[in-house]
Design an enzyme around this catalytic site. Structure first.
Site, PDB file in Angstrom:
ATOM      1  N   CYS A 167       0.826  -1.210   0.000  1.00  0.00           N
ATOM      2  CA  CYS A 167       0.000   0.000   0.000  1.00  0.00           C
ATOM      3  C   CYS A 167       0.861   1.262   0.000  1.00  0.00           C
ATOM      4  CB  CYS A 167      -0.969  -0.005   1.166  1.00  0.00           C
ATOM      5  SG  CYS A 167      -0.181  -0.315   2.709  1.00  0.00           S
TER       6      CYS A 167
ATOM      7  N   GLU B 146       9.211  -0.822  10.894  1.00  0.00           N
ATOM      8  CA  GLU B 146       7.989  -1.643  10.950  1.00  0.00           C
ATOM      9  C   GLU B 146       8.282  -3.050  10.418  1.00  0.00           C
ATOM     10  OE1 GLU B 146       5.984  -2.491   8.156  1.00  0.00           O
ATOM     11  OE2 GLU B 146       6.674  -1.185   6.546  1.00  0.00           O
TER      12      GLU B 146
ATOM     13  N   GLN C 166       6.310  -5.406   8.982  1.00  0.00           N
ATOM     14  CA  GLN C 166       5.547  -6.048   7.909  1.00  0.00           C
ATOM     15  C   GLN C 166       6.262  -6.056   6.560  1.00  0.00           C
ATOM     16  OE1 GLN C 166       3.987  -3.878   9.985  1.00  0.00           O
ATOM     17  NE2 GLN C 166       2.502  -5.182  11.016  1.00  0.00           N
TER      18      GLN C 166
END
Lengths: 434, 263
Positions: free
Chosen positions: A48, A115, A117
């Site tokens: 995203c 992060e 992810q």
């Protein structure tokens, strides 16, 4: 031979533009890309926050045109004007591209530095590219190095000690509003990647109930089933809202789904208990006026970005240590790449030496009667001399190729041994003086 | 160790707890806040021992003396805060409670009030009045502290000026602490007013003494009645109740301590 990277990310393109380049299935795109003669290997990373294509090519200019045409004609929606794409697209070559790949895997280029992810997303992208034959030995090696770098960063710095993500930030903020999350209910609006990650994180943080609402109830149901949540249609929003304490939205749409009157009514229904809303959709899914309501705390993607920046500032020292690791690993990979470039030269040099050995043996032993044993001994001795003579320079050449001067040595070797001369052969020129 | 020395040690420990709390809040380290709470508990122990020593003096100084009454209220404030920890995780309140306890104790640390004549009227009602009113003042002080921190934290979160992690208690904890302390504090304050009325009756033969202290206390009591109704009867918003608690305590402080000092 070059590594080329073209892409856009959260810094260069709005989420609106990135959404137009959302890739559901990378396989057909990669298949077409590596079918082109300009591209030897390719990996496509689409999250995203970024869409990036990395290719390994022998013809840089042609590959550049091919990947640009991929963005202009194949990846984006037909309605995207090229004038919107051009400023959003960045292009990196060789060292810069390699460094970028390593930084992305280490989450140094992420919206929220450190992060966790992104590494999984990169691994998925490489897995898909490998499965469809687009990721070969060079990019495979590059990404192996990227994963090793990410592991080093995780082990040798504290960047990953306090893992953060949008969901984690949401949970941390929620803890400043609510006493505990065990008896709280979360409502997630949308069914994309961000919602999936948030769902996973919120479940891990022990929220009492999690509900997913989406325009396509089937997608909500599939997602909810994986995480033990309940699925709902978007039309149930008013009812769901007054039963939820934490609302996270990330869904497409030109107008806000949650308006001030809708939230005001929900607040009345829930006895004015606090409501925490996080809107990471662009365009926004929650009317900013909602934040003016008492007992409602609304954070949008810009507010989270400022928190992420604060987080980045807090982690500056660790990020600098991570950058040092990235630089070392980049040099290591470039050394390997340089050694790869030396392979044709080393092969040519060995072939040239072997050719000379054979021709000199044939010339020198012509008419000399040798039995099989003596012939084998001569063969072994001459082969040994050639190998010993070549061993030191080839080893040194490989070593030098790991440094910046390596390519100069490679060039020198090709010139000194006349490897690029078409007509050069063992019989040309006089025998060297003894 | 005498009452004065114990008071001084308690004031010092309260000051230490205040510093630990401020550091904990500044660097967002819950460990420092925890240390502050332990120091506060230790200070409360010393403070309690000081009262025991005071009680052994002959004649015993009257609790109706203002510095002693304020010191008692400060001690009860700390005990109320510590007891509240058992029900609500609001450790961050130490940042308000510890300095308040220090200020409430510091005047008493310079000199133990000279024993004077016992207060006129019933000793039972006068003691009950001071104890209940001080208890009420202490609990409403905790409510006011919770309200004040609620307003500060609420503003920071609402305006997106909050760090990802904070040492302050959650808004929900502060609201619960406020509600609990408000309910109990209002009950004790009401009983304090009633026992005060009964004490006046035994002393002066009339129910309402009039005067600034009594009238201002009545106004504060009425304000708290409205606040309690807003919180528990009308479902008022947490922010309004927090503001009311902070303002109500300021009013009560003026009524009980301010006017007493002015006299």
């Amino acid at each position: 031979m070059s590594v080329l990277l073209l892409g856009m990310n959260h810094r260069t393109a709005s989420i609106e533009l990135r959404e137009r380049y959302a890739v559901e299935d990378a396989r057909p795109v990669l298949g077409k890309l590596v079918a082109s003669p300009e591209v030897d290997e390719a990996v496509l990373l689409a999250t995203c926050n970024r869409v990036e294509v990395v290719v390994w090519t022998r013809t840089l200019d042609a590959a550049r045109l091919r990947v640009r045409s991929l963005f202009e004609r194949e990846l984006g929606e037909a309605t995207t004007p090229p004038s919107a794409l051009a400023p959003a697209l960045y292009e990196l070559v060789d060292g810069a591209a390699i460094r970028h790949v390593l930084r992305v895997a280490c989450a140094l280029d992420s919206l929220v530095v450190g992060e966790p992810q992104i590494l999984g997303q990169v691994k998925d992208a490489v897995r898909v590219a490998t499965a469809c034959g687009a990721c070969g030995p060079v990019l495979g090696r590059l990404y192996s190095r990227a994963f090793a770098t990410a592991k080093r960063v995780r082990n040798e710095t504290s960047l990953a000690e306090r893992p953060v993500s949008v969901a984690r930030v949401a949970v941390d903020l929620a803890r400043q509003i609510f006493e505990g999350l065990e008896d709280k209910a979360a409502l997630l609006v949308g069914a994309g990647d961000m919602i999936e990650l948030a769902l996973d994180s919120l479940r891990k943080h022990g929220l009492g109930a999690v509900r997913v609402a989406n325009r396509t109830p089937a997608r909500a149901a599939a997602l909810a089933a994986r995480f033990g949540a309940t699925a709902h249609g978007i039309d149930e929003l008013p009812e769901l809202l007054h039963r939820s304490d934490l609302v996270l939205t990330c869904i497409g749409g030109a107008t806000p789904l949650l308006t001030a009157p809708l939230v005001r009514e929900a607040l009345r229904e829930r006895g004015h208990r606090p409501l925490f809303a996080i809107d990471i959709g662009v365009p926004r899914n929650v009317d900013p006026a909602v934040n003016e309501l008492d007992n409602v705390y609304l954070y949008d993607v810009d507010d989270l970005a400022s928190l992420a920046e604060a987080n980045a500032r807090e982690r500056q020292a660790e990020a600098e240590r991570a950058e040092t690791i990235v630089a070392a690993e980049q040099q290591r990979f470039e050394g390997w790449l340089g050694a790869l470039a030396a392979v044709p030269t080393i092969r040519a040099l060995r072939a040239r030496a072997e050719e000379i050995r054979r021709s000199e043996l044939e010339r020198g032993l012509a008419g000399v009667p040798l039995d099989a044993r003596s012939a084998a001994a001569v063969e072994a001795v001459t082969r040994g001399i050639v190998n010993k003579l070549l061993h030191a320079p080839l080893t040194r050449l490989r070593e030098e190729l790991e440094g910046e001067a390596g390519l100069g040595h490679l060039e020198a070797a090709r010139t000194l041994f006349a490897l690029d001369d078409e007509g050069a052969g063992p019989d040309e020129g006089p025998d060297p003086e003894p | 160790m005498g009452a004065l020395e114990l008071h001084q040690w308690a004031a010092g420990a309260y000051l230490g707890a205040s510093l630990a709390a401020v550091v904990g809040l500044g660097v967002r380290a819950r460990r420092w806040l925890g240390f502050g709470v332990w120091l506060l508990a230790f200070a409360a122990l010393l403070h309690g021992l000081a009262f025991v020593e005071l009680h052994r003096l002959e004649p015993t100084p009257a609790l109706t003396e203002l510095p002693l009454a304020v010191s008692l209220a400060a001690w009860l404030l700390v005990l109320s805060f510590l007891a509240l920890q058992l029900r609500v995780p609001a450790r961050g309140l130490v940042v308000v409670v510890a300095p308040a306890a220090f200020l409430g104790t510091v005047f008493e640390s310079f000199a133990v009030p000279a024993p004077g004549p016992p207060p006129p009227g019933s000793a039972l009602w006068s003691h009950l009045h001071v104890l209940l009113a001080s208890g009420g003042l202490a609990l409403l002080g905790v409510a006011g502290a919770a309200g004040l921190l609620y307003l500060v934290h609420h503003r920071a979160i609402k305006r997106h000026r909050v760090a990802r992690q904070s040492a302050l208690p959650s808004l929900e904890s502060l609201d619960r602490a406020n509600a609990l302390a408000l309910a109990l504090g209002f009950l004790l304050l009401s009983l304090g007013v009633v026992t005060g009325v009964l004490w006046v009756e035994t002393r002066e033969g009339r129910l309402w003494p009039g005067g600034l202290h009594a009238n201002a206390t009545l106004v504060a009591w009425l304000a708290y009645s409205a606040l309690v109704f807003a919180r528990f009867g009308a479902g008022g918003s947490a922010r309004h109740v927090a503001a009311g608690s902070a303002a109500g305590f300021a009013l009560l402080l003026v009524a009980v301590v301010g006017i007493g000092v002015a006299r």
